[in-house]
Design a protein around this motif. Structure first.
Motif, mmCIF file in Angstrom:
data_model
loop_
_atom_site.group_PDB
_atom_site.id
_atom_site.type_symbol
_atom_site.label_atom_id
_atom_site.label_comp_id
_atom_site.label_asym_id
_atom_site.label_seq_id
_atom_site.Cartn_x
_atom_site.Cartn_y
_atom_site.Cartn_z
ATOM 1 N N ASN A 267 0.682 -1.258 -0.108
ATOM 2 C CA ASN A 267 -0.023 -0.110 0.040
ATOM 3 C C ASN A 267 0.728 1.079 0.004
ATOM 4 O O ASN A 267 0.316 2.366 -0.736
ATOM 5 C CB ASN A 267 -0.892 0.084 1.181
ATOM 6 C CG ASN A 267 -2.355 -0.948 0.907
ATOM 7 O OD1 ASN A 267 -2.529 -1.295 -0.327
ATOM 8 N ND2 ASN A 267 -3.016 -0.881 1.961
ATOM 9 N N ASP A 268 1.791 1.428 0.662
ATOM 10 C CA ASP A 268 2.573 2.619 0.901
ATOM 11 C C ASP A 268 3.329 2.909 -0.198
ATOM 12 O O ASP A 268 3.235 3.878 -0.904
ATOM 13 C CB ASP A 268 3.964 2.417 2.011
ATOM 14 C CG ASP A 268 3.187 2.371 3.391
ATOM 15 O OD1 ASP A 268 2.050 2.850 3.583
ATOM 16 O OD2 ASP A 268 4.254 2.340 4.233
ATOM 17 N N ASN A 269 3.819 2.088 -1.220
ATOM 18 C CA ASN A 269 4.284 2.315 -2.526
ATOM 19 C C ASN A 269 3.309 2.350 -3.259
ATOM 20 O O ASN A 269 3.570 3.212 -4.482
ATOM 21 C CB ASN A 269 5.058 1.120 -3.151
ATOM 22 C CG ASN A 269 6.660 1.039 -2.330
ATOM 23 O OD1 ASN A 269 7.053 2.043 -1.540
ATOM 24 N ND2 ASN A 269 7.303 -0.098 -2.613
ATOM 25 N N HIS A 270 2.062 1.669 -3.586
ATOM 26 C CA HIS A 270 1.115 1.882 -4.489
ATOM 27 C C HIS A 270 0.633 3.195 -4.326
ATOM 28 O O HIS A 270 0.226 3.753 -5.589
ATOM 29 C CB HIS A 270 0.067 0.877 -3.851
ATOM 30 C CG HIS A 270 -0.979 0.748 -4.866
ATOM 31 N ND1 HIS A 270 -1.205 0.207 -6.041
ATOM 32 C CD2 HIS A 270 -2.541 1.324 -4.732
ATOM 33 C CE1 HIS A 270 -2.398 0.013 -6.708
ATOM 34 N NE2 HIS A 270 -3.142 0.855 -5.964
ATOM 35 N N TYR A 271 0.082 3.686 -3.167
ATOM 36 C CA TYR A 271 -0.343 5.116 -2.994
ATOM 37 C C TYR A 271 0.712 6.172 -3.100
ATOM 38 O O TYR A 271 0.128 7.114 -3.878
ATOM 39 C CB TYR A 271 -1.010 5.117 -1.798
ATOM 40 C CG TYR A 271 -2.489 4.447 -1.785
ATOM 41 C CD1 TYR A 271 -3.415 4.428 -2.500
ATOM 42 C CD2 TYR A 271 -2.700 3.149 -0.603
ATOM 43 C CE1 TYR A 271 -4.455 3.580 -2.704
ATOM 44 C CE2 TYR A 271 -3.518 2.436 -0.731
ATOM 45 C CZ TYR A 271 -4.663 2.752 -1.881
ATOM 46 O OH TYR A 271 -5.890 1.784 -2.114
ATOM 47 N N ASN A 272 1.876 6.144 -2.865
ATOM 48 C CA ASN A 272 2.811 6.997 -3.191
ATOM 49 C C ASN A 272 2.969 7.052 -4.529
ATOM 50 O O ASN A 272 3.134 8.211 -5.092
ATOM 51 C CB ASN A 272 4.020 6.711 -2.557
ATOM 52 C CG ASN A 272 4.173 7.047 -0.920
ATOM 53 O OD1 ASN A 272 3.380 7.830 -0.307
ATOM 54 N ND2 ASN A 272 5.102 6.774 -0.325
ATOM 55 N N LEU A 273 3.042 6.063 -5.293
ATOM 56 C CA LEU A 273 3.151 6.059 -6.729
ATOM 57 C C LEU A 273 1.787 6.815 -7.085
ATOM 58 O O LEU A 273 1.980 7.340 -8.505
ATOM 59 C CB LEU A 273 3.136 4.469 -7.279
ATOM 60 C CG LEU A 273 3.665 4.511 -8.686
ATOM 61 C CD1 LEU A 273 4.975 5.148 -8.996
ATOM 62 C CD2 LEU A 273 3.584 2.915 -9.008
ATOM 63 N N MET A 274 0.626 6.442 -6.919
ATOM 64 C CA MET A 274 -0.310 7.409 -7.358
ATOM 65 C C MET A 274 -0.222 8.967 -7.214
ATOM 66 O O MET A 274 -0.401 9.680 -7.984
ATOM 67 C CB MET A 274 -1.768 6.969 -6.491
ATOM 68 C CG MET A 274 -2.416 5.766 -6.776
ATOM 69 S SD MET A 274 -4.141 5.745 -6.195
ATOM 70 C CE MET A 274 -4.682 4.055 -6.750
ATOM 71 N N ILE A 275 0.287 9.130 -6.136
ATOM 72 C CA ILE A 275 0.683 10.676 -5.667
ATOM 73 C C ILE A 275 1.459 11.249 -6.748
ATOM 74 O O ILE A 275 1.052 12.372 -7.251
ATOM 75 C CB ILE A 275 1.132 11.026 -4.398
ATOM 76 C CG1 ILE A 275 0.126 10.759 -3.269
ATOM 77 C CG2 ILE A 275 1.772 12.269 -4.054
ATOM 78 C CD1 ILE A 275 0.610 10.774 -1.754
ATOM 79 N N ASN A 276 2.593 10.353 -7.048
ATOM 80 C CA ASN A 276 3.622 10.980 -8.069
ATOM 81 C C ASN A 276 3.044 10.846 -9.258
ATOM 82 O O ASN A 276 3.387 11.765 -10.071
ATOM 83 C CB ASN A 276 4.752 9.914 -7.969
ATOM 84 C CG ASN A 276 5.796 10.312 -6.707
ATOM 85 O OD1 ASN A 276 6.577 11.375 -6.804
ATOM 86 N ND2 ASN A 276 5.548 9.687 -5.571
ATOM 87 N N LEU A 277 2.061 10.142 -9.736
ATOM 88 C CA LEU A 277 1.513 9.964 -11.092
ATOM 89 C C LEU A 277 0.656 11.250 -11.110
ATOM 90 O O LEU A 277 0.833 11.757 -12.134
ATOM 91 C CB LEU A 277 0.800 8.703 -11.241
ATOM 92 C CG LEU A 277 0.096 8.552 -12.670
ATOM 93 C CD1 LEU A 277 1.059 8.594 -13.867
ATOM 94 C CD2 LEU A 277 -0.694 7.133 -12.596
ATOM 95 N N ALA A 278 -0.276 11.563 -10.074
ATOM 96 C CA ALA A 278 -0.956 12.636 -10.234
ATOM 97 C C ALA A 278 -0.202 14.021 -10.396
ATOM 98 O O ALA A 278 -0.745 14.881 -11.184
ATOM 99 C CB ALA A 278 -1.794 12.516 -8.991
#
Length: 419
Positions: A127-138
């Motif tokens: 989850n930590d990587n998954h959602y951090n990745l979403m933030i960076n993609l956004a």
């Protein structure tokens, strides 16, 4: 008050150990190494690991991907992992995330977006990587003005995690704002401020802009006054509120605010002085407008440029202070690369019946180059006429008639003095 609020990409957190003994963040947390970044996430954090035969490739990738000069090698190695038939979803997701990080470091944001999208689609990261990745993609979407992609992605992130990270809401507000969704931007900014505990200056500017775009001028002004009351010497707050006053037909408040800041030494850039000048000038307080620019020139805040002396000359002229207007126009003509300030000087001198000086200024303006040579020739012609030099006046009118802008006027004048 339309403006882009570009956000820097937050750092990716790749939760991998050097030995790969704990390939996911859940294992690390079990050892007490770190707390979950998204404890309220509805998504169950995956527990998958690497394909054993790809461990060496992963280890090498993690050892070189931050090394300068080895970016292409890192991406090539990541692609090998991604395309390996033995690769599990977790292998692919980690390799895609790492490749995307490298691509972004190379300023190849389009490629970074592609890698990040595919990494998220694998749905295999903790989850930590998954959602951090979403933030960076956004963030990449926002920086690329792909707001229609950023908006739903951030909405999904917030819905799935119930995050209270103020920066996420600030990014969402930025995307909404630049996508023309001003009411939504205001709501997100209020959330960001709630979770941060206080608004950041750039958030306030965005909030003011959103209110203004919605035509909610009273709310914008009230917010601007509230912000300034908390920080009376904040230059950004002063400028924002002054602009709001000016845009809402309250120039007296705008100029009082700006001039008060100037007198307190808070405004020390050319743009500040130009703004005060314009406000005074539009209020038909030309003498005060001229005084502001004169002060800026005297203090060295404004450079010794023709445009500033032209501003003084015109303001003094309309204030009916002819002598200082001429002095400023002479300096402007001297500094200018073209003849426009000199033409203004010639016109003022002609109106003051200083004909020899007017003709000299007009000829100098023509020599430097003006948009309408005919206008300068008209000044010469009138000055020659009132100096009783009829032949010279006629010759000057003929020159003026060559310019389409003054042809009709010059021909009529020539006909009158030729009778």
């Amino acid at each position: 008050m339309k403006a882009l609020h570009t956000l820097k990409i937050v750092a990716l957190a790749v939760f991998l150990t050097a030995s790969f003994a704990a390939p996911d963040a859940d294992a690390q947390r079990k050892r007490g190494e770190q707390a979950a970044l998204y404890p309220d996430a509805t998504r169950k954090s995956p527990t998958g690991g690497y394909a054993p035969r790809l461990a060496k490739q992963h280890q090498k990738l993690q050892s070189i991907y931050t090394e300068e000069g080895r970016e292409q090698e890192a991406i090539a190695l990541a692609e090998e992992i991604i395309n390996n038939e033995r690769a599990k979803p977790y292998d692919k997701a980690i390799a895609l995330m790492t490749a995307g990080t490298v691509a972004v470091s190379m300023d190849d944001e389009a490629r970074g977006i592609d890698y990040f999208e595919r990494a998220i689609a694998e749905d295999a990261l903790v989850n930590d990587n998954h959602y951090n990745l979403m933030i960076n993609l956004a963030a990449l979407y926002v920086n690329a003005s792909q707001f229609d992609k950023a908006d739903p992605l951030l909405a999904r992130l917030i819905a799935e995690t119930s995050t209270k990270n103020p920066d996420v809401y600030a990014m969402q507000a930025s995307s909404f704002y630049n996508n023309g969704k001003y009411a939504e931007a205001i709501a997100s900014l209020k959330k960001a401020t709630e979770y941060k505990g206080e608004a950041q200056p750039q958030w306030n500017s965005m909030m003011l802009g959103a209110y203004a775009e919605l035509g909610q001028d009273d709310q914008a002004i009230a917010l601007g006054e509230e912000i300034l009351a908390k920080n009376p010497d904040d230059k950004r707050a002063i400028s924002n509120l002054a602009l709001l006053y000016s845009n809402n037909d309250q120039p007296a408040k705008a100029v009082a605010l700006l001039d008060g800041a100037r007198k307190r030494g808070l405004l020390n850039e050319p743009a500040d002085y130009e703004r005060i000048f314009s406000t005074y000038y539009n209020m038909e307080q030309e003498a005060q407008a001229a005084a502001v620019i004169e002060e800026g020139l005297a203090k060295g805040i404004l450079p010794q440029e023709a445009k500033y002396y032209t501003m003084v000359a015109q303001a003094q002229y309309f204030a009916e202070n002819i002598a200082p207007a001429i002095t400023a126009a002479q300096k402007a003509a001297e500094l200018s690369k073209d003849g426009e300030p000199g033409l203004f000087l010639a016109q003022v001198l002609s109106q003051e019946d200083r004909n020899p000086e007017a003709m000299a200024a007009a000829r100098a303006a023509i020599a430097k180059g003006v948009k309408s040579p005919g206008t300068a020739w008209m000044v010469i012609a009138r000055s020659e006429y009132y100096s009783e030099n009829m032949a010279a006046a006629k010759a000057a009118y003929r020159e003026a008639a060559k310019d389409p802008a003054t042809r009709e006027q010059a021909q009529k004048a020539l006909a009158q003095i030729s009778r």
